[in-house]
Each structure stands twice: as structure tokens, then as C-alpha cells.
Design a protein around this motif. Sequence first.
Motif, mmCIF file in Angstrom:
data_model
loop_
_atom_site.group_PDB
_atom_site.id
_atom_site.type_symbol
_atom_site.label_atom_id
_atom_site.label_comp_id
_atom_site.label_asym_id
_atom_site.label_seq_id
_atom_site.Cartn_x
_atom_site.Cartn_y
_atom_site.Cartn_z
ATOM 1 N N VAL A 135 0.021 9.414 6.931
ATOM 2 C CA VAL A 135 -0.622 9.374 5.613
ATOM 3 C C VAL A 135 0.436 9.137 4.538
ATOM 4 O O VAL A 135 0.235 8.348 3.603
ATOM 5 C CB VAL A 135 -1.406 10.678 5.352
ATOM 6 C CG1 VAL A 135 -1.855 10.756 3.887
ATOM 7 C CG2 VAL A 135 -2.628 10.756 6.266
ATOM 8 N N ARG A 136 1.581 9.800 4.665
ATOM 9 C CA ARG A 136 2.664 9.585 3.698
ATOM 10 C C ARG A 136 3.230 8.167 3.819
ATOM 11 O O ARG A 136 3.645 7.564 2.825
ATOM 12 C CB ARG A 136 3.764 10.615 3.894
ATOM 13 C CG ARG A 136 3.361 12.010 3.443
ATOM 14 C CD ARG A 136 4.563 12.890 3.195
ATOM 15 N NE ARG A 136 5.320 13.167 4.405
ATOM 16 C CZ ARG A 136 5.055 14.158 5.242
ATOM 17 N NH1 ARG A 136 4.026 14.967 5.007
ATOM 18 N NH2 ARG A 136 5.795 14.354 6.308
ATOM 19 N N MET A 137 3.240 7.627 5.053
ATOM 20 C CA MET A 137 3.723 6.261 5.237
ATOM 21 C C MET A 137 2.821 5.280 4.494
ATOM 22 O O MET A 137 3.293 4.350 3.832
ATOM 23 C CB MET A 137 3.772 5.919 6.723
ATOM 24 C CG MET A 137 4.489 4.607 7.028
ATOM 25 S SD MET A 137 4.542 4.236 8.818
ATOM 26 C CE MET A 137 5.625 5.552 9.407
ATOM 27 N N ARG A 138 1.497 5.488 4.598
ATOM 28 C CA ARG A 138 0.608 4.578 3.852
ATOM 29 C C ARG A 138 0.737 4.801 2.353
ATOM 30 O O ARG A 138 0.635 3.852 1.573
ATOM 31 C CB ARG A 138 -0.851 4.781 4.277
ATOM 32 C CG ARG A 138 -1.767 3.791 3.537
ATOM 33 C CD ARG A 138 -3.181 3.805 4.021
ATOM 34 N NE ARG A 138 -3.981 2.814 3.340
ATOM 35 C CZ ARG A 138 -4.923 3.084 2.432
ATOM 36 N NH1 ARG A 138 -5.182 4.330 2.104
ATOM 37 N NH2 ARG A 138 -5.594 2.115 1.854
ATOM 38 N N GLU A 139 0.969 6.034 1.928
ATOM 39 C CA GLU A 139 1.203 6.284 0.507
ATOM 40 C C GLU A 139 2.397 5.459 0.023
ATOM 41 O O GLU A 139 2.363 4.875 -1.063
ATOM 42 C CB GLU A 139 1.472 7.774 0.282
ATOM 43 C CG GLU A 139 1.734 8.155 -1.153
ATOM 44 C CD GLU A 139 1.985 9.640 -1.312
ATOM 45 O OE1 GLU A 139 2.525 10.048 -2.355
ATOM 46 O OE2 GLU A 139 1.657 10.410 -0.377
ATOM 47 N N GLN A 140 3.427 5.414 0.842
ATOM 48 C CA GLN A 140 4.603 4.608 0.514
ATOM 49 C C GLN A 140 4.240 3.126 0.472
ATOM 50 O O GLN A 140 4.694 2.388 -0.414
ATOM 51 C CB GLN A 140 5.681 4.867 1.561
ATOM 52 C CG GLN A 140 7.020 4.224 1.276
ATOM 53 C CD GLN A 140 8.005 4.551 2.380
ATOM 54 O OE1 GLN A 140 7.937 3.950 3.467
ATOM 55 N NE2 GLN A 140 8.882 5.501 2.144
ATOM 56 N N LEU A 141 3.414 2.689 1.408
ATOM 57 C CA LEU A 141 2.975 1.295 1.425
ATOM 58 C C LEU A 141 2.202 0.952 0.157
ATOM 59 O O LEU A 141 2.441 -0.091 -0.471
ATOM 60 C CB LEU A 141 2.115 1.043 2.661
ATOM 61 C CG LEU A 141 1.463 -0.352 2.771
ATOM 62 C CD1 LEU A 141 2.526 -1.427 2.956
ATOM 63 C CD2 LEU A 141 0.462 -0.384 3.927
ATOM 64 N N LEU A 142 1.280 1.819 -0.249
ATOM 65 C CA LEU A 142 0.475 1.561 -1.439
ATOM 66 C C LEU A 142 1.313 1.546 -2.708
ATOM 67 O O LEU A 142 0.958 0.893 -3.692
ATOM 68 C CB LEU A 142 -0.638 2.606 -1.556
ATOM 69 C CG LEU A 142 -1.707 2.579 -0.462
ATOM 70 C CD1 LEU A 142 -2.688 3.719 -0.647
ATOM 71 C CD2 LEU A 142 -2.432 1.243 -0.441
ATOM 72 N N ALA A 143 2.411 2.297 -2.694
ATOM 73 C CA ALA A 143 3.289 2.339 -3.866
ATOM 74 C C ALA A 143 4.199 1.119 -3.944
ATOM 75 O O ALA A 143 4.841 0.887 -4.977
ATOM 76 C CB ALA A 143 4.134 3.611 -3.838
ATOM 77 N N SER A 144 4.254 0.327 -2.876
ATOM 78 C CA SER A 144 5.122 -0.848 -2.850
ATOM 79 C C SER A 144 4.612 -1.912 -3.814
ATOM 80 O O SER A 144 3.404 -2.073 -4.020
ATOM 81 C CB SER A 144 5.185 -1.417 -1.429
ATOM 82 O OG SER A 144 5.822 -2.667 -1.413
ATOM 83 N N LYS A 145 5.545 -2.637 -4.396
ATOM 84 C CA LYS A 145 5.171 -3.735 -5.288
ATOM 85 C C LYS A 145 4.833 -5.007 -4.509
ATOM 86 O O LYS A 145 4.379 -5.987 -5.094
ATOM 87 C CB LYS A 145 6.314 -4.017 -6.259
ATOM 88 C CG LYS A 145 6.592 -2.865 -7.225
ATOM 89 C CD LYS A 145 7.733 -3.197 -8.175
ATOM 90 C CE LYS A 145 7.995 -2.034 -9.121
ATOM 91 N NZ LYS A 145 9.118 -2.304 -10.044
ATOM 92 N N ASP A 146 5.070 -4.972 -3.230
ATOM 93 C CA ASP A 146 4.766 -6.112 -2.375
ATOM 94 C C ASP A 146 3.254 -6.321 -2.285
ATOM 95 O O ASP A 146 2.515 -5.410 -1.930
ATOM 96 C CB ASP A 146 5.344 -5.866 -0.981
ATOM 97 C CG ASP A 146 5.085 -7.025 -0.025
ATOM 98 O OD1 ASP A 146 4.649 -8.091 -0.492
ATOM 99 O OD2 ASP A 146 5.327 -6.859 1.182
ATOM 100 N N GLN A 147 2.783 -7.485 -2.651
ATOM 101 C CA GLN A 147 1.363 -7.807 -2.554
ATOM 102 C C GLN A 147 1.142 -9.044 -1.676
ATOM 103 O O GLN A 147 0.201 -9.795 -1.873
ATOM 104 C CB GLN A 147 0.783 -8.044 -3.953
ATOM 105 C CG GLN A 147 0.747 -6.803 -4.817
ATOM 106 C CD GLN A 147 -0.198 -5.736 -4.259
ATOM 107 O OE1 GLN A 147 -1.317 -6.044 -3.891
ATOM 108 N NE2 GLN A 147 0.258 -4.502 -4.203
ATOM 109 N N SER A 148 2.030 -9.231 -0.708
ATOM 110 C CA SER A 148 1.956 -10.397 0.168
ATOM 111 C C SER A 148 0.823 -10.244 1.177
ATOM 112 O O SER A 148 0.196 -9.183 1.301
ATOM 113 C CB SER A 148 3.279 -10.562 0.918
ATOM 114 O OG SER A 148 3.496 -9.450 1.777
#
Length: 462
Positions: A135-148
Amino acid sequence: MSEASFFTDMLQSITDRGRQLLFSGSRATQVAAKADLQTLCEMLLSSRGEASGMALAAEILDRWGALESEGAQAFLDMLHEKFGPDTAKLDQAIENYRTDKSSVAIIALHQAAEPRRQELLRRLNHAPNGTAKLVRMREQLLASKDQSAGYHALDADFTHLFGSWFNRGFLTLRPIDWSTPAYILEKIIKYEAVHEIAGWEELRRRLAPADRRCFAFFHPRLVDEPLVFVEVALTRSVPSAIGDVLVEGREQINADEATTAVFYSISNCQDGLRGISFGNFLIKQVVEDLRRDLPGLKNFVTLSPVPGFARWLAKARPETLTALDDPNWPDNEKTAAEVERVLLPLAARYFLTERTPEGRPVDPVARFHLGNGARLERLNFLGDRSAKAMQQAHGLMVNYLYKLDDIVANHEALAQRGEVIASPAVKSLLSQNEESRRGGNGQQGSRPFQQIVNSTLGGGRK
């Protein structure tokens, strides 16, 4: 010892044994100890032993947890680039399906199309506290500026798995009250996202009185971590302002005197579970529990914020916001009355006619409650004068009505026809809006729309 605690301890014991086998002693285990994260992930996918698999999963998640932001982003990139579908198997499965459209071929195609990282995430979930770490890993993913495209593909995998792992059948509804352990109450203070809880005394005022309730959903793999919670006020009438609910020194009533249950705050607690819907199940379950315990309750309503209104209004009529730029405008009785006269019809338009490109209501809270089958019951001018509410909605709040007999029909009206079901009072505001835009019979309430807006809100920009 609780069942969840016993299970966690058992997993930890198995993992520790596996780590002793993998990361000490022989040359093979030395290879595992020195391997990079990608190699460990490949080893995990090929692992057949339960203890060794759990040990590998724990090692990967521990190393991931120690990464700095750049390394953590590289790990997410690696998941996308190196653990997608096996393209050779997928090509072969596609060719087989073209000549053989049997159930066996369809299953093979489905299996080949699934990215390898989905199975990797499933196996990582076997580690002690694996679910919380993912869950924390996805939180990190959602916080990423990457929108590829890679970002969206990886998020789709997380969403797919979490949708199964956190479905309603695994969730437990628990009441939260003043006797709840302090470590959970601290999280209620921390996670409150609608009306900030200033401290323990304010929390006590929300939980301890007989006319207050709070409920939260929990998951067995996230022990003592609420997923979403709702705060409820039991009242004799439908409130139009949050001060009526939260003001210190308010009149308290016995629970059996209440006729109305007011859902005044719903907070999602885990950013990593964003988009995984719990709130709709929560409200419906809470309604059922309250009806059972308090048969005198007749009305189930919300007192909800409107987080997108000010932003929409600024784009829709930017030249008309002069008066609203003055932070003291609500204190001027004449100005406030004029603003109300124009703002409420605009708000009716915002809810009833404005849509996203996908055809959904533009306000996120409206999408949630209307999608659940609630009715847009009332618009409350200056219902919340906190700094946050004034910035987001110029103080506007909304009551959504959950009338159990109508929930299915209301939901279908929105889902099938795009129709927002609203009370006659709200619809009449929209009629005022339309009449003002067309021009009327010369009376003040029927002047052309732009003339009303300009005179009310400062005349536009010079």
C-alpha cells in the motif's frame, strides 16, 4: 493474543527460517545475499518453497523500504520495464487463439497477457506486513510526477490486485468511541480530512456524547489501521451549517430522541488505496446498523463540503469574483445577501448541468454520494466559514439525502441517463439561473444573468 497478531507472528517465524536458509552459509545463499533487487525479484518468481519465498519477499521489501526517493523511483521503473508480460508467450497465445477459440485457448491468452509483476506483487504480499508495505509502495507511485504509459500500466496492476484484496468481504466495521484504544484514536485525529480535529478535547466532543457516533472499516492485514471512517451526528433536524454540529457548548440530546443521522465527515485514511472504493459500503452498512439500534431515525443525510466549486466558478465567470476576493465579505450583511442571491443558482447549475468530459458530475464529493444513490437535497450558503471551506467553496455546503427506497432508482438515473436527482428546492434554483440568463419581466430577480452577476459581485474588471 489476537488472531491477527498470532498469524503475523507465524509468518514472521516462517520468514526468519527462510532467511537463515537463503542468506547464510552455502555459495548459493551467498549469491542471494549479494543479488540486486531485480535478481531477487526473478528469484522470487521462480521460487517454489514457502519459507524461501517469504524470505525473498521480505528481503525485497526491506531493501525497497531503505531506498532514497531516486532509488525507489528506479525500482518502480524496473517493475514496469522488466516484469511486464512475456511477449513471446503472448504472441504464441494470440496465434493459438486465432485458430482455436476454445476455453483452453482463452485461458492461455489471459494468462499470457497478465504482466509478470502481478504475480510478483502477489508473492511480495506473502511477506510479514507485506500488504501494508505494498500500500505504501502504491502511495509512492501515486506521488510520482511520472504520468507515462508505464506509470498507468503499473498503477492498473496495483488497482486490480487491491480491488480483490480489499473487497467488502474482507472488511470489518468497527465502532470508534471514547473507549477505543488511544493508538487508534490518534489515527482518527491524523486522518481526519474534512474538518480538522484540533486535539484530544475536540475528539472527545465528537466521540463521547450520546448523540455522536463514529464507524471505521478495517482490514485483517492492516491491523489497527483504519481504511475509511465516518463521523455521525444524531439530531432532531437536518443541519445547514457545520457549526450546528461541531460548535462547543451545543445542546446535546439522548440518542433515542434523534430523528436524523447526519454523516458530516467521511475520511479515507490510506493514500495508497486511493480509487479503491470503501465509502459506499461504509455508509450503507452504517445506515443499517443505526436503523437497527435506533428505530426512531427517519432521515439519513450528509452535511458535505463542495471542494471543486470555487475552482469551477473562477473558470466559469472569472470577471465576476471581485467581491469574493475580499475575505470579509461574509461579514457585510448586504453583500452576503447579494452574493447568496447569485451564488446559489450558480451552484445549482454546477451540480445539475455541469459535467466532466466523461459525463460525470464535476464535483468529486457529488460523484461519490450521487453515485451511491443519494438525492441532492439542499444547498447551504455559508454552511462552513473555515478558511479551507471558504477557499474551496466560498463557504457552500450541501445536504445529500439517503432515502433507502429511492437509492437504486437514483443511482440508475445517474448511471444510465446522466440525470442528477435533486429536490424541488434545488431545481427551482436552477430555474432562477436559467431565467436570469434569458432575461425576464424587468423585476430585480429576473434581470439578465450578466447584469445580476456584475452588480452583485463588483461589476467585473475595468
